[in-house]
Motif scaffolding. Structure first.
Motif, PDB file in Angstrom:
ATOM      1  N   LEU A  52       0.827  -1.196   0.000  1.00 14.52           N
ATOM      2  CA  LEU A  52       0.000   0.000   0.000  1.00 14.52           C
ATOM      3  C   LEU A  52       0.865   1.250   0.000  1.00 14.52           C
ATOM      4  N   PRO A  53       0.455   2.300  -0.740  1.00 12.20           N
ATOM      5  CA  PRO A  53       1.212   3.552  -0.714  1.00 12.20           C
ATOM      6  C   PRO A  53       1.126   4.212   0.656  1.00 12.20           C
ATOM      7  N   ALA A  54       2.052   5.100   0.931  1.00 11.64           N
ATOM      8  CA  ALA A  54       2.121   5.761   2.242  1.00 11.64           C
ATOM      9  C   ALA A  54       0.845   6.527   2.554  1.00 11.64           C
ATOM     10  N   LEU A  55       0.216   7.107   1.505  1.00 10.93           N
ATOM     11  CA  LEU A  55      -0.999   7.878   1.714  1.00 10.93           C
ATOM     12  C   LEU A  55      -2.138   7.000   2.222  1.00 10.93           C
ATOM     13  N   LEU A  60      -5.593   4.843   6.776  1.00  9.86           N
ATOM     14  CA  LEU A  60      -6.084   3.712   7.559  1.00  9.86           C
ATOM     15  C   LEU A  60      -5.657   3.818   9.017  1.00  9.86           C
ATOM     16  N   VAL A  61      -4.427   4.266   9.255  1.00  5.75           N
ATOM     17  CA  VAL A  61      -3.936   4.411  10.629  1.00  5.75           C
ATOM     18  C   VAL A  61      -4.742   5.462  11.374  1.00  5.75           C
ATOM     19  N   VAL A 114     -12.008   7.992   1.379  1.00  4.49           N
ATOM     20  CA  VAL A 114     -11.730   6.577   1.122  1.00  4.49           C
ATOM     21  C   VAL A 114     -11.368   6.370  -0.347  1.00  4.49           C
ATOM     22  N   TRP A 115     -12.126   7.000  -1.250  1.00  2.00           N
ATOM     23  CA  TRP A 115     -11.857   6.835  -2.682  1.00  2.00           C
ATOM     24  C   TRP A 115     -10.517   7.450  -3.075  1.00  2.00           C
ATOM     25  N   VAL A 116     -10.202   8.617  -2.514  1.00  2.48           N
ATOM     26  CA  VAL A 116      -8.923   9.263  -2.828  1.00  2.48           C
ATOM     27  C   VAL A 116      -7.758   8.397  -2.360  1.00  2.48           C
ATOM     28  N   VAL A 137       1.197  17.836  -1.587  1.00  4.27           N
ATOM     29  CA  VAL A 137       0.327  17.046  -0.724  1.00  4.27           C
ATOM     30  C   VAL A 137       1.119  16.604   0.511  1.00  4.27           C
ATOM     31  N   THR A 138       0.631  16.977   1.690  1.00  8.65           N
ATOM     32  CA  THR A 138       1.267  16.535   2.936  1.00  8.65           C
ATOM     33  C   THR A 138       0.534  15.359   3.560  1.00  8.65           C
ATOM     34  N   SER A 139      -0.784  15.306   3.378  1.00  9.74           N
ATOM     35  CA  SER A 139      -1.541  14.156   3.890  1.00  9.74           C
ATOM     36  C   SER A 139      -2.967  14.212   3.363  1.00  9.74           C
ATOM     37  N   VAL A 140      -3.621  13.032   3.369  1.00  9.53           N
ATOM     38  CA  VAL A 140      -5.048  12.938   3.079  1.00  9.53           C
ATOM     39  C   VAL A 140      -5.707  12.340   4.311  1.00  9.53           C
ATOM     40  N   GLY A 141      -6.487  13.157   5.010  1.00  6.95           N
ATOM     41  CA  GLY A 141      -7.122  12.704   6.232  1.00  6.95           C
ATOM     42  C   GLY A 141      -8.481  12.089   5.976  1.00  6.95           C
ATOM     43  N   ILE A 142      -9.185  11.814   7.065  1.00  2.41           N
ATOM     44  CA  ILE A 142     -10.509  11.210   6.952  1.00  2.41           C
ATOM     45  C   ILE A 142     -11.489  12.165   6.275  1.00  2.41           C
TER      46      ILE A 142
END
Length: 273
Positions: A52-55, A60-61, A114-116, A137-142
């Motif tokens: 899985l990619p880091a994003l 998930l974490v 979730v889709w992103v 992009v630094t992060s994709v959150g919930i």
């Protein structure tokens, strides 16, 4: 006063004893440590056992961590003597009511996140443009995606906007084509201008030999013949090549006697008889 009597002391206006408060605090501390350990173990498991990619792993974490904290909060409340089952039912009813009146956007952002994370139109560390907003992009959150602009401005974009808008990803591919536009005077030697511009791009160490650089006549403008210098380079070298060619083409044309004209307008005055 004996310890048993102290522990059996009841908090005023409630049935909560001091013993249950102490126990709840211990449960909260131990639970917090357990959540940290489980989150760390979950992160390592995802990193080692999957591709899985880091994003996606980060998403998930975060979701797993929030779920554990909610469970911990319910356990602490149960330790204090609250009826957790009725609380969960009541909370569910309240959430259902709120969802019916105004949290559709929240659910949309959650689903879009979730889709992103799954389809990865963007990834951590990539430079993208979303709905006219550009940044790394630094992060994709919930609920939202976080971007950092080159001037260190921090931007949060709802995930529904990311998923529902065209995304321009400037760093996904290994190579990019840079383009520098310049105009030359109509009385200049056009063939010489094209040769000078081509030699300039070929001599640049960061310009790739294949596909080869090219110069294209793009427009016969009012004051100039407009040329487009196009060269392929590695994505990491893109801006350096763009800036170098923009600066050096002026010098190269000047040395070759090729004029880069100013915008001009010819005005004719007729004398009245």
């Amino acid at each position: 006063m004996e310890i048993a009597e102290i522990l059996n002391f009841t908090v005023p206006l409630s049935d909560i004893t001091l013993e249950s408060v102490v126990l709840a605090v211990l449960v909260a501390i131990i639970g917090w440590i357990v959540v940290k350990v489980l989150t760390s173990a979950f992160t390592k498991m995802l990193s080692r056992a999957s591709n899985l990619p880091a994003l996606v792993i980060e998403f998930l974490v975060r979701f797993f961590s929030v779920l554990l904290y909610v469970i911990l909060a319910l356990i602490v409340l149960a330790t204090l003597g609250f009826d957790v089952s009725s609380m969960v039912l009541g909370l569910s009813a309240v959430i259902g009511l709120i969802l019916g009146f105004g949290l559709q956007d929240t659910i949309t952002n959650l689903a879009a996140g979730v889709w992103v994370a799954a389809f990865r139109p963007i990834d951590k560390g990539e430079y993208v443009e979303v709905n006219g907003i550009s940044g790394t992009v630094t992060s994709v959150g919930i609920m939202a995606t976080e971007l950092l602009k080159p001037d260190n401005t921090y931007i949060t974009i709802p995930n529904s906007l990311v998923w529902g808008s065209p995304v321009i990803n400037s760093t996904r591919m290994d190579t990019r084509r840079t383009e520098v536009k310049v105009g030359v005077a109509y009385d200049s030697d056009l063939d010489t201008a094209i040769r000078v511009a081509t030699d300039l791009m070929t001599a640049h160490k960061a310009v790739l030999p294949l596909p080869g650089p090219e110069v294209v006549v793009t427009e016969l403008a009012d004051s100039s013949v407009n040329l487009s210098l196009r060269a392929w380079t590695k994505t990491s070298d893109f801006w350096g090549v763009q800036w170098d060619l923009t600066r050096d083409v002026v010098r190269a044309f000047k040395e070759a006697g090729i004029e880069i004209p100013f915008p001009q307008v010819d005005v004719h005055l007729d004398r009245m008889q």
